[in-house]
Design an enzyme around this catalytic site. Structure first.
Site, PDB file in Angstrom:
ATOM      1  N   ASP A  62      29.702  45.083  53.323  1.00 22.77           N
ATOM      2  CA  ASP A  62      30.696  44.073  52.980  1.00 22.77           C
ATOM      3  C   ASP A  62      32.125  44.492  53.338  1.00 22.77           C
ATOM      4  O   ASP A  62      32.377  45.656  53.677  1.00 22.77           O
ATOM      5  CB  ASP A  62      30.608  43.722  51.482  1.00 22.77           C
ATOM      6  CG  ASP A  62      30.340  44.944  50.602  1.00 22.77           C
ATOM      7  OD1 ASP A  62      30.650  46.065  51.029  1.00 22.77           O
ATOM      8  OD2 ASP A  62      29.825  44.763  49.498  1.00 22.77           O
ATOM      9  N   HIS A 133      25.420  43.021  40.657  1.00 22.78           N
ATOM     10  CA  HIS A 133      25.603  42.663  42.072  1.00 22.78           C
ATOM     11  C   HIS A 133      25.148  43.811  42.976  1.00 22.78           C
ATOM     12  O   HIS A 133      25.251  44.983  42.620  1.00 22.78           O
ATOM     13  CB  HIS A 133      27.045  42.210  42.380  1.00 22.78           C
ATOM     14  CG  HIS A 133      28.089  43.279  42.382  1.00 22.78           C
ATOM     15  ND1 HIS A 133      29.315  43.125  41.781  1.00 22.78           N
ATOM     16  CD2 HIS A 133      28.129  44.529  42.941  1.00 22.78           C
ATOM     17  CE1 HIS A 133      30.039  44.213  41.969  1.00 22.78           C
ATOM     18  NE2 HIS A 133      29.344  45.081  42.668  1.00 22.78           N
ATOM     19  N   GLU A 138      27.103  38.180  43.940  1.00 21.85           N
ATOM     20  CA  GLU A 138      27.361  38.058  42.512  1.00 21.85           C
ATOM     21  C   GLU A 138      26.232  37.266  41.841  1.00 21.85           C
ATOM     22  O   GLU A 138      25.451  36.595  42.525  1.00 21.85           O
ATOM     23  CB  GLU A 138      28.709  37.335  42.318  1.00 21.85           C
ATOM     24  CG  GLU A 138      29.898  38.047  42.953  1.00 21.85           C
ATOM     25  CD  GLU A 138      30.340  39.306  42.194  1.00 21.85           C
ATOM     26  OE1 GLU A 138      29.545  39.890  41.437  1.00 21.85           O
ATOM     27  OE2 GLU A 138      31.507  39.694  42.386  1.00 21.85           O
TER      28      GLU A 138
HETATM   29  C1  F6R Z   1      30.187  48.306  48.113  1.00 22.30           C
HETATM   30  C2  F6R Z   1      29.400  47.266  47.453  1.00 22.30           C
HETATM   31  C3  F6R Z   1      29.345  47.145  45.970  1.00 22.30           C
HETATM   32  C4  F6R Z   1      29.325  48.496  45.243  1.00 22.30           C
HETATM   33  C5  F6R Z   1      29.247  48.288  43.732  1.00 22.30           C
HETATM   34  C6  F6R Z   1      29.301  49.602  42.978  1.00 22.30           C
HETATM   35  O1  F6R Z   1      30.052  48.244  49.513  1.00 22.30           O
HETATM   36  O2  F6R Z   1      28.788  46.484  48.114  1.00 22.30           O
HETATM   37  O3  F6R Z   1      28.192  46.414  45.606  1.00 22.30           O
HETATM   38  O4  F6R Z   1      28.235  49.241  45.690  1.00 22.30           O
HETATM   39  O5  F6R Z   1      30.305  47.478  43.327  1.00 22.30           O
HETATM   40  O6  F6R Z   1      30.534  50.198  43.216  1.00 22.30           O
HETATM   41  P1  F6R Z   1      30.899  51.659  42.670  1.00 22.30           P
HETATM   42  O7  F6R Z   1      30.079  52.625  43.443  1.00 22.30           O
HETATM   43  O8  F6R Z   1      32.369  51.804  42.950  1.00 22.30           O
HETATM   44  O9  F6R Z   1      30.568  51.647  41.218  1.00 22.30           O
END
Ligand code: F6R
Length: 235
Positions: A62, A133, A138
């Site tokens: 993303d 997510h 979402e």
């Molecule tokens: C990132 C992504 C998100 C994260 C998720 C967890 O490319 O797609 O889904 O993997 O928000 O983020 P962290 O690792 O910062 O807790």
């Protein structure tokens, strides 16, 4: 239960094994706080000449809409900083959705086609949000979704606000869809920290529901979940 270093090492090993068995693998990559340790491990193994990424093709999950490559909060910058800038994946083989595209719908379709043209993703790394997510899919996102433009939920914006000046926190992103992720031949989900405990508990119930996007992974035949928490007294 793993500590952060163990989790990162295990994740790096899974990636290394994938590249040992198929050096020209197509890998799907995630950003966020969780995979930073995995990238650190991979970079040091590359520097020790234990691994090469020269034949790898990479697709990121993303990117925020409205952030240019030069902006430090963009996932483009993140990938340069934590991984791409230190290893030998050819520039032409690194793919991140273009959050500055004039035609966002067209950019989403092109991204999906380019994943297909590469032969499909062999190993996809994902993190998980507190609301379940994966990518930026979402709650409520269709399990049939392909790469698309999405509105970030309040929960996601709160979790990521620490990286932004509040006024500049983007409201939209381009993300691979749930179907795009599910088409990967194998998936590794990384989660670390007590704030992910409830999401992991929900995932473990095995209940498949659109209100918890990661639950679609129960329908995938090859998913590895790596979860770790701070030891007592830490963080
Ligand atoms: C990132 C992504 C998100 C994260 C998720 C967890 O490319 O797609 O889904 O993997 O928000 O983020 P962290 O690792 O910062 O807790």
């Amino acid at each position: 239960m793993k500590d952060y270093e163990e989790l990162s090492e295990k994740a790096a090993e899974i990636l290394m094994k994938q590249l040992e068995s198929k050096p020209d693998s197509v890998i799907g990559l995630a950003t966020g706080g969780t995979p930073i340790g995995m990238y650190r491990q991979l970079v040091s193994r590359f520097k020790r000449e234990e691994i090469s990424f020269a034949r790898v093709t990479a697709f990121n999950l993303d990117e925020y809409i409205g952030l240019g490559k030069e902006q430090p909060e963009s996932f483009y910058s993140y990938m340069e900083h934590h991984f791409f800038g230190h290893v030998d994946i050819p520039v032409a083989s690194r793919h991140i959705p273009d959050g500055m595209a004039e035609n966002l719908e067209g950019a989403c379709e092109a991204y999906e086609s380019s994943i297909e043209a590469s032969g499909g993703i062999d190993l996809q790394v994902v993190g998980i949000g507190q609301n379940g997510h994966i990518g930026f899919n979402e709650p409520g996102t269709s399990f049939q979704s392909r790469t698309h433009v999405t509105e970030l939920s309040a929960s996601t914006r709160r979790a990521n606000a620490k990286y932004f000046d509040v006024k500049e926190m983007p409201e939209q992103a381009i993300t691979m869809g749930l179907q795009t992720i599910m088409k990967a031949r194998s998936i590794v989900l990384l989660a670390y920290g007590h704030e992910k405990r409830d999401a992991l508990a929900q995932l473990r119930t095995g209940k498949i529901t659109g209100s918890f996007p990661a639950s679609c992974l129960h329908e995938h035949p090859n998913v590895t979940v790596l979860y770790g928490e701070e030891s007592e007294g830490e963080g």
